[in-house]
Design a protein around this motif. Structure first.
Motif, PDB file in Angstrom:
ATOM      1  N   VAL A  10       0.913  -1.214   0.057  1.00  0.00           N
ATOM      2  CA  VAL A  10      -0.164   0.036   0.067  1.00  0.00           C
ATOM      3  C   VAL A  10       0.993   1.260  -0.079  1.00  0.00           C
ATOM      4  O   VAL A  10       0.807   2.266  -0.799  1.00  0.00           O
ATOM      5  CB  VAL A  10      -1.033   0.194   1.156  1.00  0.00           C
ATOM      6  N   GLY A  11       1.858   1.272   0.982  1.00  0.00           N
ATOM      7  CA  GLY A  11       2.730   2.478   1.064  1.00  0.00           C
ATOM      8  C   GLY A  11       3.392   2.682  -0.530  1.00  0.00           C
ATOM      9  O   GLY A  11       3.686   3.723  -0.650  1.00  0.00           O
ATOM     10  N   ALA A  17       2.335   6.881  -6.606  1.00  0.00           N
ATOM     11  CA  ALA A  17       1.341   7.963  -7.340  1.00  0.00           C
ATOM     12  C   ALA A  17       1.615   9.224  -6.931  1.00  0.00           C
ATOM     13  O   ALA A  17       1.547  10.312  -7.737  1.00  0.00           O
ATOM     14  CB  ALA A  17      -0.221   7.672  -6.381  1.00  0.00           C
ATOM     15  N   LEU A  18       2.208   9.530  -5.532  1.00  0.00           N
ATOM     16  CA  LEU A  18       2.845  10.864  -5.278  1.00  0.00           C
ATOM     17  C   LEU A  18       3.862  11.173  -6.094  1.00  0.00           C
ATOM     18  O   LEU A  18       4.043  12.454  -6.354  1.00  0.00           O
ATOM     19  CB  LEU A  18       3.103  10.976  -3.895  1.00  0.00           C
ATOM     20  N   PHE A  19       4.844  10.012  -6.330  1.00  0.00           N
ATOM     21  CA  PHE A  19       6.114  10.345  -7.317  1.00  0.00           C
ATOM     22  C   PHE A  19       5.720  10.807  -8.550  1.00  0.00           C
ATOM     23  O   PHE A  19       6.240  11.949  -9.081  1.00  0.00           O
ATOM     24  CB  PHE A  19       6.938   9.409  -7.310  1.00  0.00           C
ATOM     25  N   ASP A  20       4.781  10.234  -9.196  1.00  0.00           N
ATOM     26  CA  ASP A  20       4.255  10.454 -10.514  1.00  0.00           C
ATOM     27  C   ASP A  20       3.730  11.783 -10.634  1.00  0.00           C
ATOM     28  O   ASP A  20       3.852  12.621 -11.479  1.00  0.00           O
ATOM     29  CB  ASP A  20       3.308   9.406 -11.079  1.00  0.00           C
ATOM     30  N   LEU A  21       2.873  12.161  -9.599  1.00  0.00           N
ATOM     31  CA  LEU A  21       2.308  13.448  -9.638  1.00  0.00           C
ATOM     32  C   LEU A  21       3.312  14.646  -9.402  1.00  0.00           C
ATOM     33  O   LEU A  21       3.301  15.606 -10.145  1.00  0.00           O
ATOM     34  CB  LEU A  21       1.181  13.555  -8.502  1.00  0.00           C
ATOM     35  N   SER A  92      -3.451   6.604   6.933  1.00  0.00           N
ATOM     36  CA  SER A  92      -2.415   7.498   7.311  1.00  0.00           C
ATOM     37  C   SER A  92      -1.422   6.763   8.208  1.00  0.00           C
ATOM     38  O   SER A  92      -0.533   6.978   8.345  1.00  0.00           O
ATOM     39  CB  SER A  92      -3.360   8.431   8.548  1.00  0.00           C
ATOM     40  N   ARG A  93      -1.923   5.426   8.676  1.00  0.00           N
ATOM     41  CA  ARG A  93      -0.846   4.481   9.260  1.00  0.00           C
ATOM     42  C   ARG A  93       0.258   3.884   8.407  1.00  0.00           C
ATOM     43  O   ARG A  93       1.331   3.625   8.930  1.00  0.00           O
ATOM     44  CB  ARG A  93      -1.391   3.428   9.983  1.00  0.00           C
ATOM     45  N   ASP A  94       0.038   4.337   7.211  1.00  0.00           N
ATOM     46  CA  ASP A  94       1.058   3.785   6.128  1.00  0.00           C
ATOM     47  C   ASP A  94       2.016   4.978   5.690  1.00  0.00           C
ATOM     48  O   ASP A  94       2.723   4.771   4.697  1.00  0.00           O
ATOM     49  CB  ASP A  94       0.480   3.239   4.851  1.00  0.00           C
ATOM     50  N   LEU A  95       1.931   6.083   6.317  1.00  0.00           N
ATOM     51  CA  LEU A  95       2.664   7.198   6.204  1.00  0.00           C
ATOM     52  C   LEU A  95       4.095   6.887   6.107  1.00  0.00           C
ATOM     53  O   LEU A  95       4.993   7.326   5.228  1.00  0.00           O
ATOM     54  CB  LEU A  95       2.371   8.485   6.927  1.00  0.00           C
ATOM     55  N   ALA A  96       4.577   6.224   7.108  1.00  0.00           N
ATOM     56  CA  ALA A  96       6.173   6.154   6.957  1.00  0.00           C
ATOM     57  C   ALA A  96       6.510   5.015   6.032  1.00  0.00           C
ATOM     58  O   ALA A  96       7.487   5.297   5.391  1.00  0.00           O
ATOM     59  CB  ALA A  96       6.501   5.091   8.392  1.00  0.00           C
ATOM     60  N   SER A  97       5.748   3.852   5.407  1.00  0.00           N
ATOM     61  CA  SER A  97       6.086   3.153   4.418  1.00  0.00           C
ATOM     62  C   SER A  97       6.080   3.970   3.108  1.00  0.00           C
ATOM     63  O   SER A  97       6.886   3.709   2.296  1.00  0.00           O
ATOM     64  CB  SER A  97       4.962   2.020   4.424  1.00  0.00           C
ATOM     65  N   VAL A  98       4.937   5.106   3.086  1.00  0.00           N
ATOM     66  CA  VAL A  98       5.011   5.888   2.008  1.00  0.00           C
ATOM     67  C   VAL A  98       6.319   6.695   1.800  1.00  0.00           C
ATOM     68  O   VAL A  98       7.111   6.864   0.739  1.00  0.00           O
ATOM     69  CB  VAL A  98       3.972   6.795   1.851  1.00  0.00           C
ATOM     70  N   SER A 101       9.286   4.401   0.646  1.00  0.00           N
ATOM     71  CA  SER A 101       9.211   4.128  -0.939  1.00  0.00           C
ATOM     72  C   SER A 101       9.474   5.280  -1.525  1.00  0.00           C
ATOM     73  O   SER A 101      10.122   5.327  -2.735  1.00  0.00           O
ATOM     74  CB  SER A 101       7.757   3.665  -1.076  1.00  0.00           C
ATOM     75  N   PHE A 102       8.915   6.331  -1.210  1.00  0.00           N
ATOM     76  CA  PHE A 102       9.203   7.655  -2.093  1.00  0.00           C
ATOM     77  C   PHE A 102      10.714   7.889  -2.023  1.00  0.00           C
ATOM     78  O   PHE A 102      11.211   8.306  -3.156  1.00  0.00           O
ATOM     79  CB  PHE A 102       8.461   9.018  -1.360  1.00  0.00           C
ATOM     80  N   ARG A 103      11.486   7.839  -0.815  1.00  0.00           N
ATOM     81  CA  ARG A 103      12.808   7.744  -1.020  1.00  0.00           C
ATOM     82  C   ARG A 103      13.581   7.208  -1.906  1.00  0.00           C
ATOM     83  O   ARG A 103      14.567   7.550  -2.680  1.00  0.00           O
ATOM     84  CB  ARG A 103      13.274   7.543   0.508  1.00  0.00           C
ATOM     85  N   LEU A 104      13.015   5.767  -1.968  1.00  0.00           N
ATOM     86  CA  LEU A 104      13.881   4.920  -2.805  1.00  0.00           C
ATOM     87  C   LEU A 104      13.526   5.106  -4.261  1.00  0.00           C
ATOM     88  O   LEU A 104      14.381   5.225  -4.994  1.00  0.00           O
ATOM     89  CB  LEU A 104      13.475   3.609  -2.494  1.00  0.00           C
ATOM     90  N   LEU A 105      11.964   5.551  -4.655  1.00  0.00           N
ATOM     91  CA  LEU A 105      11.823   5.907  -6.046  1.00  0.00           C
ATOM     92  C   LEU A 105      12.701   7.364  -6.273  1.00  0.00           C
ATOM     93  O   LEU A 105      13.210   7.358  -7.525  1.00  0.00           O
ATOM     94  CB  LEU A 105      10.225   6.393  -6.060  1.00  0.00           C
ATOM     95  N   SER A 106      12.648   8.225  -5.473  1.00  0.00           N
ATOM     96  CA  SER A 106      13.385   9.477  -5.994  1.00  0.00           C
ATOM     97  C   SER A 106      14.842   9.469  -6.191  1.00  0.00           C
ATOM     98  O   SER A 106      15.608   9.901  -6.935  1.00  0.00           O
ATOM     99  CB  SER A 106      13.279  10.713  -4.658  1.00  0.00           C
ATOM    100  N   ALA A 107      15.563   8.346  -5.125  1.00  0.00           N
ATOM    101  CA  ALA A 107      16.880   8.118  -5.419  1.00  0.00           C
ATOM    102  C   ALA A 107      17.086   7.290  -6.686  1.00  0.00           C
ATOM    103  O   ALA A 107      18.369   7.748  -7.522  1.00  0.00           O
ATOM    104  CB  ALA A 107      17.491   7.266  -4.377  1.00  0.00           C
ATOM    105  N   THR A 108      16.456   6.309  -6.970  1.00  0.00           N
ATOM    106  CA  THR A 108      16.274   5.731  -8.179  1.00  0.00           C
ATOM    107  C   THR A 108      16.559   6.733  -9.462  1.00  0.00           C
ATOM    108  O   THR A 108      17.093   6.632 -10.428  1.00  0.00           O
ATOM    109  CB  THR A 108      15.282   4.389  -8.434  1.00  0.00           C
ATOM    110  N   HIS A 109      15.429   7.418  -9.330  1.00  0.00           N
ATOM    111  CA  HIS A 109      15.417   8.547 -10.480  1.00  0.00           C
ATOM    112  C   HIS A 109      16.525   9.514 -10.591  1.00  0.00           C
ATOM    113  O   HIS A 109      16.836   9.818 -11.541  1.00  0.00           O
ATOM    114  CB  HIS A 109      14.091   9.506 -10.047  1.00  0.00           C
ATOM    115  N   ARG A 110      17.168   9.782  -9.424  1.00  0.00           N
ATOM    116  CA  ARG A 110      18.349  10.527  -9.580  1.00  0.00           C
ATOM    117  C   ARG A 110      19.597   9.580  -9.802  1.00  0.00           C
ATOM    118  O   ARG A 110      20.845  10.312 -10.013  1.00  0.00           O
ATOM    119  CB  ARG A 110      18.567  11.438  -8.415  1.00  0.00           C
ATOM    120  N   GLY A 111      19.491   8.564  -9.627  1.00  0.00           N
ATOM    121  CA  GLY A 111      20.600   7.599 -10.095  1.00  0.00           C
ATOM    122  C   GLY A 111      21.608   7.573  -8.837  1.00  0.00           C
ATOM    123  O   GLY A 111      22.782   7.244  -9.064  1.00  0.00           O
ATOM    124  N   VAL A 112      21.283   7.585  -7.620  1.00  0.00           N
ATOM    125  CA  VAL A 112      22.044   7.335  -6.408  1.00  0.00           C
ATOM    126  C   VAL A 112      21.576   6.137  -5.726  1.00  0.00           C
ATOM    127  O   VAL A 112      20.178   5.517  -5.962  1.00  0.00           O
ATOM    128  CB  VAL A 112      21.742   8.554  -5.438  1.00  0.00           C
TER     129      VAL A 112
END
Length: 184
Positions: A10-11, A17-21, A92-98, A101-112
Motif C-alpha cells: 500500500v505504501g 502515485a505521489l512520485f508520478d504527480l 494514514s498509518r502507512d505514512l512511514a512506508s510511503v 518508498s518515495f525515498r527509494l523512487l526518488s533516489a532511483t530517479h536521481r541515479g543514487v
C-alpha cells in the motif's frame, strides 16, 4: 510506530502515485523535502505517531490533523492534499512506508544508491564519512545514507542497501554462536 525501514504494498502504491504527480508538476524536490520534514516530525513527536496509528481517531480527524501539521510545517500544497487523501482513505498509518518508498523512487530517479545504517550508538561524523567512503568504493556510486540507532544491536552495524543487508552487529554474532552451540 512501525519500523519505517520496511515498506508495504500500500505504501509503495501511494508513494508511486505521489512520485508520478510530483514529477508531472515539476515538484519532486519540494515533495521530497516535505517528506523529510514529515519523517523528522514522526521521529520526534509521540503525539503525531499516536494520531496516525490510533484507531480512536476517525479518518476525518486524522486528515484534519495531518493537514494542520502540513500547514504549520510549511509543506507544499501537493503534499498537504496528499496527506488529506491518505487519511481520507484510511491509510494514514502507512505514512512511514510511503516516505520510505518515495525515498527509494526518488533516489532511483536521481541515479543514487540509498543506504540505511543502523548502529547501537550514534555515529560520529568521522564514522559516517568512513562508512560512506566504504560504500562508495564497494558500490561504485555515491550513497545517500540515513542513520538510525538501535541499542538492541549491542555493537557493530547493520547496513541495508536496496534488498541487501550487511549485518556486522554483535547481536547477530551472538545469535549465530548460540545457534551453533545448540546444534553441538
Amino acid at each position: 510506530m512501525a519500523d519505517d525501514s520496511k515498506t508495504t504494498d500500500v505504501g509503495q502504491r501511494y508513494a508511486q502515485a505521489l512520485f508520478d504527480l510530483a514529477l508531472d508538476q515539476s515538484a519532486l524536490g519540494a515533495v521530497e523535502a516535505d517528506l523529510e520534514k514529515l519523517s523528522a516530525a514522526l521521529a520526534e513527536s509521540a503525539d503525531l505517531r499516536r494520531l496516525i496509528d490510533s484507531p480512536a481517531f476517525t479518518a476525518e480527524d486524522k486528515g484534519k490533523g495531518l493537514v494542520a501539521v502540513a500547514s504549520e510545517a510549511g509543506l507544499s500544497a501537493l503534499t498537504g492534499k496528499f496527506l488529506g487523501l491518505l487519511a481520507a482513505n484510511g491509510r494514514s498509518r502507512d505514512l512511514a512506508s510511503v516516505i520510505t518508498s518515495f525515498r527509494l523512487l526518488s533516489a532511483t530517479h536521481r541515479g543514487v544508491v540509498t543506504a540505511e545504517v543502523v548502529s547501537a550508538l550514534p555515529l560520529t561524523a568521522a564514522q559516517t564519512k568512513g562508512i560512506a567512503a566504504a560504500l562508495r568504493q564497494s558500490l561504485g556510486k555515491e550513497p545517500e545514507m540515513t542513520t538510525r540507532v538501535d541499542p538492541a544491536l549491542l555493537g557493530g552495524l547493520k547496513v541495508r542497501v536496496g534488498s541487501r543487508l550487511f549485518d556486522a552487529s554483535l547481536k547477530s554474532r551472538l545469535d549465530s554462536l548460540k545457534f551453533a552451540l545448540k546444534r553441538a
